[in-house]
Enzyme design. Structure first.
Site, PDB file in Angstrom:
ATOM      1  CB  SER A   1     136.032  39.310 -15.526  1.00  0.00           C
ATOM      2  OG  SER A   1     135.030  39.276 -14.167  1.00  0.00           O
TER       3      SER A   1
ATOM      4  CG  ASP B   1     138.822  41.827  -8.610  1.00  0.00           C
ATOM      5  OD1 ASP B   1     137.836  41.948  -8.231  1.00  0.00           O
ATOM      6  OD2 ASP B   1     139.347  41.372  -9.989  1.00  0.00           O
TER       7      ASP B   1
ATOM      8  CG  HIS C   1     136.715  43.114 -11.513  1.00  0.00           C
ATOM      9  ND1 HIS C   1     137.219  41.819 -11.467  1.00  0.00           N
ATOM     10  CD2 HIS C   1     135.577  42.802 -12.616  1.00  0.00           C
ATOM     11  CE1 HIS C   1     136.639  40.945 -12.002  1.00  0.00           C
ATOM     12  NE2 HIS C   1     135.599  41.541 -13.045  1.00  0.00           N
TER      13      HIS C   1
END
Length: 229
Positions: A119, A174, A208
């Site tokens: 991320s 995600d 995610h």
């Protein structure tokens, strides 16, 4: 973020099982620490590789109503056209380059050092690798994007990584960083380095987060790019 990298605790480290001849520096995501990723890498470790998982300092994050949390740089919005924290990204990148310098001083040549992250950490690892003067072994970029993309290709001038190997992985489900944004970033990266060296893998149903199949892919990439010497 403080320009001084001492603003965060010392990294979580998974030492090599024998003499370290290679290193992976892996950056966690927003609000996290390096400990979870150190644990993940201890499960897929390669004996001659040292894994370094730094912790981001706590800073006020605009996305979090300015409350402080571990972050490499500020994030104003998750919209892919949002304004970016240019100064914070560049400052954080310099701190990561200092970590690379430290490993080189420790005796691991830069072409045996790989960057990676998840991320926000993946975004920082991509930016740092592409703008580094050090020749690096590659980048593992999970569930992330290429930050400051409008500053490329100018930011590449003098960079040593025109043939950088990149493994990008992203969950198709995600909700935080849409997979389309990851794909767009991969296409942008292919225009900056040898496209044959850029791999993008999407995982059906993955949100995610990371999954075991993805970590197997990461392990393979590390072993291919950082073989025993």
């Amino acid at each position: 973020m403080c320009g001084n990298s001492m603003s965060a605790p010392l990294p979580a480290i998974v030492p090599a099982a024998r003499k370290a001849t290679a290193a992976v520096i892996f950056l966690h995501g927003l609000g996290d620490t390096g400990h979870g990723w150190a644990s993940a890498f201890s499960g897929i470790r390669t004996p001659h590789v040292k894994y370094i998982c730094p912790h981001a300092p706590s800073i006020p994050v605009s996305l979090n109503m300015k409350m402080s949390m571990p972050a490499w740089f500020d994030i104003y919005s998750l919209n892919h056209n949002a304004e970016e924290d240019t100064h914070g990204i560049k400052r954080a990148s310099e701190n990561i380059k200092d970590l690379i310098d430290q490993e080189v001083k420790n005796g691991i040549p830069s072409h045996r050092i790989m960057l990676g992250g998840f991320s926000q950490g993946g975004a920082l690892s991509l930016y740092t690798a592409l703008t580094s003067q050090h020749k690096l072994a590659g980048v593992v970029a999970l569930s992330c994007w290429l930050p400051l993309r409008n500053s490329f290709p100018q930011a590449l001038v003098g960079g040593a990584n025109g043939d950088l190997s990149v493994l990008q992985c992203h969950g198709e489900a995600d909700p935080m960083v849409p997979v389309a944004f990851g794909r767009q970033s991969a296409e942008m990266i292919k225009s900056l380095v040898d496209p044959a060296n850029v791999t993008f893998k999407a995982y059906r149903g993955l949100a995610h987060e990371a999954c075991p199949e993805e970590m197997v892919e990461v392990k393979r990439f590390i072993e291919k790019r950082l073989p025993p010497v």
